[in-house]
Design a protein around this motif. Structure first.
Motif, PDB file in Angstrom:
ATOM      1  N   PRO A 236       0.760  -1.425  -0.095  1.00  0.00           N
ATOM      2  CA  PRO A 236       0.265  -0.217   0.169  1.00  0.00           C
ATOM      3  C   PRO A 236       0.926   1.476  -0.280  1.00  0.00           C
ATOM      4  O   PRO A 236       0.363   2.401  -0.224  1.00  0.00           O
ATOM      5  CB  PRO A 236      -0.853   0.323   0.660  1.00  0.00           C
ATOM      6  CG  PRO A 236      -0.980  -1.100   1.361  1.00  0.00           C
ATOM      7  CD  PRO A 236       0.758  -2.225   1.030  1.00  0.00           C
ATOM      8  N   GLN A 237       2.399   1.028   0.043  1.00  0.00           N
ATOM      9  CA  GLN A 237       3.454   2.667   0.382  1.00  0.00           C
ATOM     10  C   GLN A 237       3.375   2.960  -1.423  1.00  0.00           C
ATOM     11  O   GLN A 237       4.288   3.475  -1.247  1.00  0.00           O
ATOM     12  CB  GLN A 237       4.169   2.335   2.289  1.00  0.00           C
ATOM     13  CG  GLN A 237       3.487   2.010   2.675  1.00  0.00           C
ATOM     14  CD  GLN A 237       4.149   1.545   3.321  1.00  0.00           C
ATOM     15  OE1 GLN A 237       5.732   1.934   3.915  1.00  0.00           O
ATOM     16  NE2 GLN A 237       4.359   1.379   4.501  1.00  0.00           N
ATOM     17  N   ALA A 238       3.904   1.460  -2.313  1.00  0.00           N
ATOM     18  CA  ALA A 238       4.380   1.766  -3.146  1.00  0.00           C
ATOM     19  C   ALA A 238       3.222   2.399  -3.962  1.00  0.00           C
ATOM     20  O   ALA A 238       2.468   2.588  -3.884  1.00  0.00           O
ATOM     21  CB  ALA A 238       4.602   0.627  -3.738  1.00  0.00           C
ATOM     22  N   GLN A 239       4.477   3.004  -4.512  1.00  0.00           N
ATOM     23  CA  GLN A 239       3.668   3.897  -6.364  1.00  0.00           C
ATOM     24  C   GLN A 239       3.702   3.715  -7.430  1.00  0.00           C
ATOM     25  O   GLN A 239       4.822   3.159  -7.835  1.00  0.00           O
ATOM     26  CB  GLN A 239       4.450   5.704  -5.703  1.00  0.00           C
ATOM     27  CG  GLN A 239       3.457   6.355  -4.431  1.00  0.00           C
ATOM     28  CD  GLN A 239       4.350   7.510  -4.125  1.00  0.00           C
ATOM     29  OE1 GLN A 239       4.817   8.068  -5.779  1.00  0.00           O
ATOM     30  NE2 GLN A 239       4.827   7.963  -3.462  1.00  0.00           N
ATOM     31  N   PHE A 240       2.807   4.198  -7.952  1.00  0.00           N
ATOM     32  CA  PHE A 240       2.376   3.313  -9.452  1.00  0.00           C
ATOM     33  C   PHE A 240       1.934   4.996 -10.305  1.00  0.00           C
ATOM     34  O   PHE A 240       1.640   5.554 -10.169  1.00  0.00           O
ATOM     35  CB  PHE A 240       1.882   2.205  -9.916  1.00  0.00           C
ATOM     36  CG  PHE A 240       2.108   0.686  -9.358  1.00  0.00           C
ATOM     37  CD1 PHE A 240       2.752  -0.399 -10.054  1.00  0.00           C
ATOM     38  CD2 PHE A 240       1.484   1.150  -7.533  1.00  0.00           C
ATOM     39  CE1 PHE A 240       3.124  -1.528  -9.078  1.00  0.00           C
ATOM     40  CE2 PHE A 240       2.136  -0.351  -7.341  1.00  0.00           C
ATOM     41  CZ  PHE A 240       2.717  -1.318  -8.763  1.00  0.00           C
ATOM     42  N   HIS A 241       2.906   4.407 -11.237  1.00  0.00           N
ATOM     43  CA  HIS A 241       2.546   5.644 -13.130  1.00  0.00           C
ATOM     44  C   HIS A 241       1.491   5.043 -13.740  1.00  0.00           C
ATOM     45  O   HIS A 241       0.365   5.975 -13.888  1.00  0.00           O
ATOM     46  CB  HIS A 241       4.311   6.207 -13.900  1.00  0.00           C
ATOM     47  CG  HIS A 241       3.376   7.499 -14.417  1.00  0.00           C
ATOM     48  ND1 HIS A 241       2.935   8.731 -13.875  1.00  0.00           N
ATOM     49  CD2 HIS A 241       3.879   7.176 -15.929  1.00  0.00           C
ATOM     50  CE1 HIS A 241       2.862   9.408 -15.507  1.00  0.00           C
ATOM     51  NE2 HIS A 241       3.067   8.506 -16.194  1.00  0.00           N
ATOM     52  N   ASN A 242       2.194   4.340 -14.497  1.00  0.00           N
ATOM     53  CA  ASN A 242       1.347   3.408 -15.024  1.00  0.00           C
ATOM     54  C   ASN A 242       0.580   2.282 -15.591  1.00  0.00           C
ATOM     55  O   ASN A 242       1.530   1.463 -16.735  1.00  0.00           O
ATOM     56  CB  ASN A 242       1.328   4.472 -16.099  1.00  0.00           C
ATOM     57  CG  ASN A 242       0.089   3.620 -18.003  1.00  0.00           C
ATOM     58  OD1 ASN A 242      -0.448   3.732 -17.605  1.00  0.00           O
ATOM     59  ND2 ASN A 242       0.283   3.484 -18.857  1.00  0.00           N
ATOM     60  N   PRO A 243       0.563   1.768 -14.539  1.00  0.00           N
ATOM     61  CA  PRO A 243       0.971  -0.070 -14.837  1.00  0.00           C
ATOM     62  C   PRO A 243      -0.455  -0.923 -15.267  1.00  0.00           C
ATOM     63  O   PRO A 243      -1.692  -0.597 -15.113  1.00  0.00           O
ATOM     64  CB  PRO A 243       0.233  -0.706 -13.209  1.00  0.00           C
ATOM     65  CG  PRO A 243      -0.709   0.707 -12.919  1.00  0.00           C
ATOM     66  CD  PRO A 243      -0.075   2.015 -13.327  1.00  0.00           C
ATOM     67  N   SER A 244       0.360  -1.225 -16.509  1.00  0.00           N
ATOM     68  CA  SER A 244      -0.756  -1.856 -17.720  1.00  0.00           C
ATOM     69  C   SER A 244      -0.492  -3.082 -17.477  1.00  0.00           C
ATOM     70  O   SER A 244      -1.398  -3.856 -17.521  1.00  0.00           O
ATOM     71  CB  SER A 244      -0.222  -0.872 -19.567  1.00  0.00           C
ATOM     72  OG  SER A 244       1.139  -1.100 -19.525  1.00  0.00           O
ATOM     73  N   TYR A 245       0.890  -3.647 -18.229  1.00  0.00           N
ATOM     74  CA  TYR A 245       0.734  -5.386 -18.423  1.00  0.00           C
ATOM     75  C   TYR A 245       0.940  -5.714 -17.392  1.00  0.00           C
ATOM     76  O   TYR A 245       1.715  -5.479 -16.758  1.00  0.00           O
ATOM     77  CB  TYR A 245       1.729  -5.390 -19.691  1.00  0.00           C
ATOM     78  CG  TYR A 245       1.428  -7.580 -19.386  1.00  0.00           C
ATOM     79  CD1 TYR A 245       0.471  -7.351 -20.268  1.00  0.00           C
ATOM     80  CD2 TYR A 245       1.938  -7.741 -19.463  1.00  0.00           C
ATOM     81  CE1 TYR A 245       0.319  -8.988 -20.831  1.00  0.00           C
ATOM     82  CE2 TYR A 245       2.344  -9.130 -19.866  1.00  0.00           C
ATOM     83  CZ  TYR A 245       1.831  -9.644 -20.340  1.00  0.00           C
ATOM     84  OH  TYR A 245       1.436 -11.351 -20.158  1.00  0.00           O
ATOM     85  N   LEU A 246       0.435  -7.118 -16.511  1.00  0.00           N
ATOM     86  CA  LEU A 246       0.951  -7.590 -15.604  1.00  0.00           C
ATOM     87  C   LEU A 246       0.489  -9.548 -15.879  1.00  0.00           C
ATOM     88  O   LEU A 246      -0.061  -9.815 -16.942  1.00  0.00           O
ATOM     89  CB  LEU A 246      -0.441  -7.520 -14.106  1.00  0.00           C
ATOM     90  CG  LEU A 246      -0.297  -8.387 -13.269  1.00  0.00           C
ATOM     91  CD1 LEU A 246      -0.716  -7.624 -11.654  1.00  0.00           C
ATOM     92  CD2 LEU A 246      -1.457  -9.955 -13.736  1.00  0.00           C
TER      93      LEU A 246
ATOM     94  N   ASP B  13       5.261  -0.858 -15.889  1.00  0.00           N
ATOM     95  CA  ASP B  13       5.269   0.497 -15.437  1.00  0.00           C
ATOM     96  C   ASP B  13       5.888   1.299 -16.169  1.00  0.00           C
ATOM     97  O   ASP B  13       6.753   0.802 -17.330  1.00  0.00           O
ATOM     98  CB  ASP B  13       4.784  -0.023 -14.139  1.00  0.00           C
ATOM     99  CG  ASP B  13       4.989   1.331 -13.234  1.00  0.00           C
ATOM    100  OD1 ASP B  13       3.651   2.568 -14.178  1.00  0.00           O
ATOM    101  OD2 ASP B  13       4.983   1.838 -11.777  1.00  0.00           O
ATOM    102  N   ARG B  14       5.923   2.257 -16.412  1.00  0.00           N
ATOM    103  CA  ARG B  14       5.902   3.673 -16.797  1.00  0.00           C
ATOM    104  C   ARG B  14       6.725   4.736 -15.801  1.00  0.00           C
ATOM    105  O   ARG B  14       5.792   5.393 -15.242  1.00  0.00           O
ATOM    106  CB  ARG B  14       5.867   3.984 -18.109  1.00  0.00           C
ATOM    107  CG  ARG B  14       5.723   5.482 -18.858  1.00  0.00           C
ATOM    108  CD  ARG B  14       5.244   5.228 -20.454  1.00  0.00           C
ATOM    109  NE  ARG B  14       5.077   6.624 -20.256  1.00  0.00           N
ATOM    110  CZ  ARG B  14       4.387   6.997 -21.540  1.00  0.00           C
ATOM    111  NH1 ARG B  14       3.146   6.152 -21.921  1.00  0.00           N
ATOM    112  NH2 ARG B  14       4.743   8.195 -22.510  1.00  0.00           N
TER     113      ARG B  14
END
Length: 469
Positions: free
Chosen positions: A425-435, A447-448
């Motif tokens: 919950p503390q991590a940050q993402f910018h544009n998580p697309s594929y998984l 991510d990007r």
């Protein structure tokens, strides 16, 4: 719940005190014929009372101002439904009691404005997941895998996959044309696309080579048998072609789909290949799920074949809006990340399409049971060996989980924009697309980094692992 062939079923009344009040609940509990009624009483009353006490405790630990009126109303509703022996609201052994609370919230308009104070009760423990960087496109440039002008994994690799041994597979254009524009004028990228394998130790190995007529991006998927399947397109014939194997990739006869025109958006999102070799694809602009078996031509498996919309019905009458990804659930159903409708859909083996979680038109972030949960833009979906489904939600900048019981949880992402590693919950993402997910339940997310004027953007593959692993 399905019960064993031989079982005694008890209606157990549990009475206890919480917050200075006495409460009585009834539950159904199944035990073996050899067990005594005391076993059923102990299993039911203890679990039910702890669940209700924990609901209050979690709210207090989270620092929320627990609304006593909402609590009283919820308890009253639950007591009324259970006393009327409304079986669907009874937990089989009370372990899913929070799901009962969620359903009651859905059924009570009076509680809707207070629901956000109850929702945190079903968040993932903050210490469960850890986000870390696996590699980024700068690493691939330094290793000579992609060219500096590109710095793109997304276009140099339309998707990536991880095998049972933790090896990462990437499709790359070794001649530096990975980011070539896909249009009729150029005919797509030139030269051959290679599949490279990156071991857990970081060693890069050539794995397979595609014919020179196949253009980027290409998509990868492993079948249950461990064969790698590569889906690419020929920009001259507008055909989607499938290649399969283990190192020596062989083309499946014919084509999987014939595109209407060469546009990147026409290409499929995530696809899957089941144990019978049947291919399922999410076609975004076609607003449909496509299927091809080994012995039958391509068909529209579910959706409107070019007509966007939202409708739960038979798979022929159902409607999707920009379906972005598909995966096979533990129940044998095909699950769809219906991006345009902000929800997850389920195509059952009976041919009926239903909504597994989320609500169309409500683009917000909210965890909870089934229809109570909300998604922003569910884009990529993958399932682990326990039947959990993991979803990227770029709109909320989070990674979500749909449990086998039908509840949506947060895995990682604070909702703040950035690329920051750390506890879930503390991590940050910018544009998580594929998984994608490996056999140990670790997640790998594309991510990007935020754009920097005048510089090529950098993409990063991030690993999300359980701390216990």
């Amino acid at each position: 719940k399905e019960l064993p062939n031989k079982a005694d079923v008890y209606v157990v009344q549990a009475k206890f005190s919480a917050n200075g009040k006495d409460f009585v609940f009834r539950t159904l509990t199944a035990v073996s014929p050899q067990a005594t009624a005391t076993v059923a009483v102990d299993a039911s009353s203890t679990l039910v009372s702890e669940k209700l006490k924990n609901l209050v405790r979690r709210q207090q630990l989270a620092g929320n101002d627990f609304d006593q009126s909402a609590y009283d109303m919820l308890v009253s509703l639950l007591q009324t439904k259970l006393s009327n022996e409304n079986i669907p609201y009874m937990a089989a052994n009370a372990k899913d009691m929070l799901a009962v609370f969620d359903q009651l919230l859905l059924d009570s308009p009076e509680l809707q404005d207070k629901a956000t104070k109850l929702a945190p009760a079903i968040s993932e423990p903050s210490e469960q997941w850890q986000v870390s960087k696996l590699l980024d496109s700068n690493d691939l440039v330094a290793g000579g895998i992609i060219m500096p002008a590109s710095r793109s994994i997304l276009y140099a690799a339309g998707a990536f996959e991880v095998d049972a041994n933790g090896n990462l597979y990437l499709p790359v254009a070794r001649d530096g044309t990975a980011a070539a524009t896909l249009d009729a004028a150029t005919g797509g990228s030139t030269g051959s696309i290679y599949i490279v394998r990156i071991t857990p130790e970081g060693k890069v190995e050539p794995y397979a080579k595609l014919p020179p007529n196949i253009a980027n991006p290409v998509m990868l998927a492993f079948s249950p048998q461990g064969d790698l399947h590569v889906l690419g397109h020929d920009p001259k014939t507008l055909e989607l072609l499938l290649f399969s194997g283990r190192g020596d990739l062989q083309r499946r006869p014919g084509n999987i789909f014939k595109l209407d025109e060469v546009r990147l958006a026409d290409l499929p999102g995530r696809f899957l290949v089941d144990s019978n070799g049947t291919v399922f694809m999410a076609m975004r602009d076609y607003h449909a799920i496509i299927r091809q078996t080994r012995v039958a031509p391509t068909e529209v498996f579910a959706g409107g074949a070019g007509t966007a919309g939202y409708k739960d019905d038979s798979k022929q009458e159902a409607r999707f809006s920009f379906p972005a990804s598909v995966t096979l659930g533990p129940d044998g159903a095909v699950y769809v990340a219906d991006l345009g409708n902000n929800c997850l859909r389920r195509v059952g083996q009976d041919g009926m399409v239903s909504t597994a979680a989320g609500k169309p038109g409500e683009q917000i972030y909210r965890n909870g049971r089934g229809a109570y949960a909300r998604f922003g833009t569910p884009e990529s979906i993958a399932v682990d060996f326990e039947g959990n489904m993991f979803i990227t939600d770029p709109y909320s900048k989070r990674i979500r989980r749909l449990s086998p019981e039908g509840s949506v949880f947060l895995v990682a992402g604070s909702g703040q924009d950035g690329v920051v590693d750390g506890p879930g919950p503390q991590a940050q993402f910018h544009n998580p697309s594929y998984l994608t997910v490996d056999r140990l339940g670790n997640l790998y997310v594309l991510d990007r980094l935020p754009d920097q004027p005048g510089k090529p953007y950098t993409e990063v593959i991030r690993k999300i692992s359980k701390r216990s692993s």
